[in-house]
Design an enzyme around this catalytic site. Structure first.
Site, PDB file in Angstrom:
ATOM      1  N   ARG A 173       0.791  -1.236   0.000  1.00  0.00           N
ATOM      2  CA  ARG A 173       0.000   0.000   0.000  1.00  0.00           C
ATOM      3  C   ARG A 173       0.818   1.278   0.000  1.00  0.00           C
ATOM      4  NH1 ARG A 173      -2.480  -4.039   2.522  1.00  0.00           N
ATOM      5  NH2 ARG A 173      -4.654  -4.412   1.954  1.00  0.00           N
ATOM      6  N   HIS A 175      -0.912  -2.594  -4.530  1.00  0.00           N
ATOM      7  CA  HIS A 175      -0.323  -3.414  -5.603  1.00  0.00           C
ATOM      8  C   HIS A 175      -0.393  -2.744  -6.991  1.00  0.00           C
ATOM      9  CE1 HIS A 175       0.230  -6.442  -2.664  1.00  0.00           C
ATOM     10  NE2 HIS A 175      -0.855  -7.149  -2.818  1.00  0.00           N
ATOM     11  N   HIS A 179       3.617 -12.900  -5.825  1.00  0.00           N
ATOM     12  CA  HIS A 179       2.473 -13.027  -4.921  1.00  0.00           C
ATOM     13  C   HIS A 179       1.888 -14.441  -4.927  1.00  0.00           C
ATOM     14  CE1 HIS A 179      -1.148 -11.619  -2.789  1.00  0.00           C
ATOM     15  NE2 HIS A 179      -0.500 -10.490  -2.587  1.00  0.00           N
ATOM     16  N   SER A 180       2.749 -15.459  -4.837  1.00  0.00           N
ATOM     17  CA  SER A 180       2.243 -16.832  -4.776  1.00  0.00           C
ATOM     18  C   SER A 180       1.646 -17.113  -3.403  1.00  0.00           C
ATOM     19  CB  SER A 180       3.384 -17.818  -5.044  1.00  0.00           C
ATOM     20  OG  SER A 180       3.719 -17.780  -6.414  1.00  0.00           O
ATOM     21  N   TYR A 181       0.546 -17.871  -3.411  1.00  0.00           N
ATOM     22  CA  TYR A 181      -0.073 -18.342  -2.165  1.00  0.00           C
ATOM     23  C   TYR A 181       0.367 -19.794  -1.973  1.00  0.00           C
ATOM     24  CZ  TYR A 181      -3.533 -14.487  -2.071  1.00  0.00           C
ATOM     25  OH  TYR A 181      -4.159 -13.276  -2.015  1.00  0.00           O
ATOM     26  N   ASP A 204      -0.937  -9.858   8.340  1.00  0.00           N
ATOM     27  CA  ASP A 204      -0.836  -9.123   7.082  1.00  0.00           C
ATOM     28  C   ASP A 204       0.154  -7.993   7.330  1.00  0.00           C
ATOM     29  OD1 ASP A 204      -1.167  -8.208   4.552  1.00  0.00           O
ATOM     30  OD2 ASP A 204      -3.324  -7.841   4.688  1.00  0.00           O
ATOM     31  N   GLU A 217       6.026 -12.367   0.713  1.00  0.00           N
ATOM     32  CA  GLU A 217       6.359 -11.474  -0.398  1.00  0.00           C
ATOM     33  C   GLU A 217       7.561 -10.600  -0.053  1.00  0.00           C
ATOM     34  OE1 GLU A 217       2.508  -9.337  -1.297  1.00  0.00           O
ATOM     35  OE2 GLU A 217       1.904 -10.673   0.301  1.00  0.00           O
TER      36      GLU A 217
HETATM   37  C1  BGC Z   1      -1.680  -7.761   1.079  1.00  0.00           C
HETATM   38  C2  BGC Z   1      -3.079  -7.970   1.578  1.00  0.00           C
HETATM   39  C3  BGC Z   1      -3.991  -8.032   0.387  1.00  0.00           C
HETATM   40  C4  BGC Z   1      -3.537  -9.141  -0.511  1.00  0.00           C
HETATM   41  C5  BGC Z   1      -4.370  -9.167  -1.763  1.00  0.00           C
HETATM   42  C6  BGC Z   1      -1.300  -8.888   0.196  1.00  0.00           C
HETATM   43  O1  BGC Z   1      -0.037  -8.674  -0.338  1.00  0.00           O
HETATM   44  O2  BGC Z   1      -0.753  -7.651   2.144  1.00  0.00           O
HETATM   45  O3  BGC Z   1      -3.475  -6.921   2.438  1.00  0.00           O
HETATM   46  O4  BGC Z   1      -5.311  -8.218   0.764  1.00  0.00           O
HETATM   47  O5  BGC Z   1      -2.201  -8.938  -0.886  1.00  0.00           O
HETATM   48  O6  BGC Z   1      -4.698 -10.404  -2.137  1.00  0.00           O
END
Ligand code: BGC
Length: 377
Positions: free
Chosen positions: A115, A140, A211-213, A277, A342
């Site tokens: 952010r 992002h 941004h991999s989960y 987060d 990340e």
């Molecule tokens: C952020 C989260 C956000 C997510 C989006 C993360 O990198 O820290 O706050 O909701 O990305 O999917």
């Protein structure tokens, strides 16, 4: 259409083997190059093809990346018994990635990961107003970040693919034409490396990440609460209710944010309103590639180490997943279905003079690396 990049190598090896055969009158052993990249068409967006690259090694690891968002769709690694499994969340097809509610599954994030408060910053006396796509803040990169554009892509070698994108001056509100490249390379030791570079023609701010989960159980467990996590960070940056850093750098020791040794993600998560987060401040004195995180899933035996050159790492525990999104194989992803780690510069750095700077000037080259190293135990 499938192009097999290592065909030339195979032919060369066959030729060498044939030569050896005639000289030594022995049956040749035809050895394949162990790394390969295949390309195919993944889908179309308004007649424009989205390409998919499949990187493979001989140790059972396979990675798929698409040119939409330079997005990692699949990371397949073996468990301790050699059984392969996909350890990242994602969708079955391009349509999923195009959904407005896609929470950046596997995307490359830019121009600015995380952010920027009130979606603005001042640079050299000028105020720049950015896309306010998250509660009045920028998240992002804005409404159409790097995750939502089609990147140019070219195979670099038998183990790497280069993605590039030129972000025009003013995109998302940022100054400067920004020329960005990300090279993804797979090693035979089950490592996926991302090398990011960028250059600008006007002073600007840049913060790129992946941004991999991750869910190392590969579908065996619905959440990551049993995964054990270690972060190479003694402190973190506390945030306000809109997830903007307050500017403080606070010790994580002996708090729910203490991941200085391996701890189940679920151990203290209830003590953190909303879940994790947060940006963690990596323990480091230089910008060399260093360990940032270690994640272990005991029952499958899969582990992941993350190395980076970046000063911070965002640990996001998948708090906003709520069971409404249908992912791969028709699975509805519940809260905590996957977690993101990340590597990045700290959120809101353009407005936080005490944080490491994200400023990029003309003539400079932005360079950062992220390395995912998978192992079993
Ligand atoms: C952020 C989260 C956000 C997510 C989006 C993360 O990198 O820290 O706050 O909701 O990305 O999917």
């Amino acid at each position: 259409m499938i192009l097999i990049r290592n065909m030339k190598n195979i032919l060369a090896l066959m030729a060498v083997s044939a030569l050896l055969c005639t000289c030594r009158m022995e049956k040749p052993a035809v050895t394949e190059s162990t790394l390969s990249v295949e390309e195919s068409i993944y889908g179309y967006i308004a007649n424009e093809p989205v390409r998919q690259f499949r990187l493979k090694n001989a140790s059972g690891m396979e990675v798929k990346i698409i040119s939409y968002g330079a997005t990692i769709t699949d990371i397949i690694v073996p468990d301790r018994n050699g059984k392969p499994g996909n350890v990242v969340l994602g969708f079955d097809s391009l349509a999923g990635y195009l959904l407005p509610e896609n929470p950046y599954f596997g995307s490359t994030i830019g121009r600015y990961a995380n952010r920027i408060a009130k979606a603005r910053f001042t640079l050299n006396g000028k105020i720049f107003t950015l896309d306010a796509n998250n509660n009045g803040n920028m998240l992002h990169g804005g409404f159409k970040g790097f995750d939502k554009v089609i990147w140019n892509a070219e195979m670099q070698s038998d183990s790497s693919v280069k993605f590039s994108y030129v972000s025009p001056d003013g995109e998302g509100g940022f100054p400067g034409n920004l020329n960005v490249q990300v090279i993804f390379s797979l090693s035979s030791a089950n490592e996926l490396r991302m090398d990011f570079t960028a250059a600008t023609d006007s002073p600007t701010h840049v913060n790129l990440t992946g941004h991999s989960y991750f869910n190392l159980s590969a579908g065996e467990e619905a959440t990551i609460l049993n995964h054990e996590l270690r972060l190479f960070a003694d402190s973190y940056t506390p945030v306000n209710e809109l997830l903007i850093p307050t500017g403080e750098i606070r010790s994580a020791r002996n708090t729910p944010f203490d991941f200085t040794s391996l701890k189940p993600v679920g151990a203290d998560i209830e003590k953190v309103p909303g879940g994790y987060d947060h940006n963690f401040v990596l323990n480091r004195n230089d910008d060399k590639l260093q360990p940032a995180a270690e994640l272990i899933h005991r029952s499958s035996g899969r582990g992941l180490r993350i190395f980076t050159t970046q000063p911070g790492i965002q640990f996001y525990s998948g708090n906003f997943l709520d069971g409404t999104l249908t992912g791969r194989n028709g699975i509805k992803y519940p809260k905590y279905a996957g977690l993101c780690l990340e590597p990045q510069h700290f959120p809101d750095s353009p407005n936080q003079p005490s944080f490491p700077s994200t400023l990029l000037n003309p003539g400079q080259t932005y360079r950062q690396t992220i390395l995912y190293q998978f192992f079993t135990q």
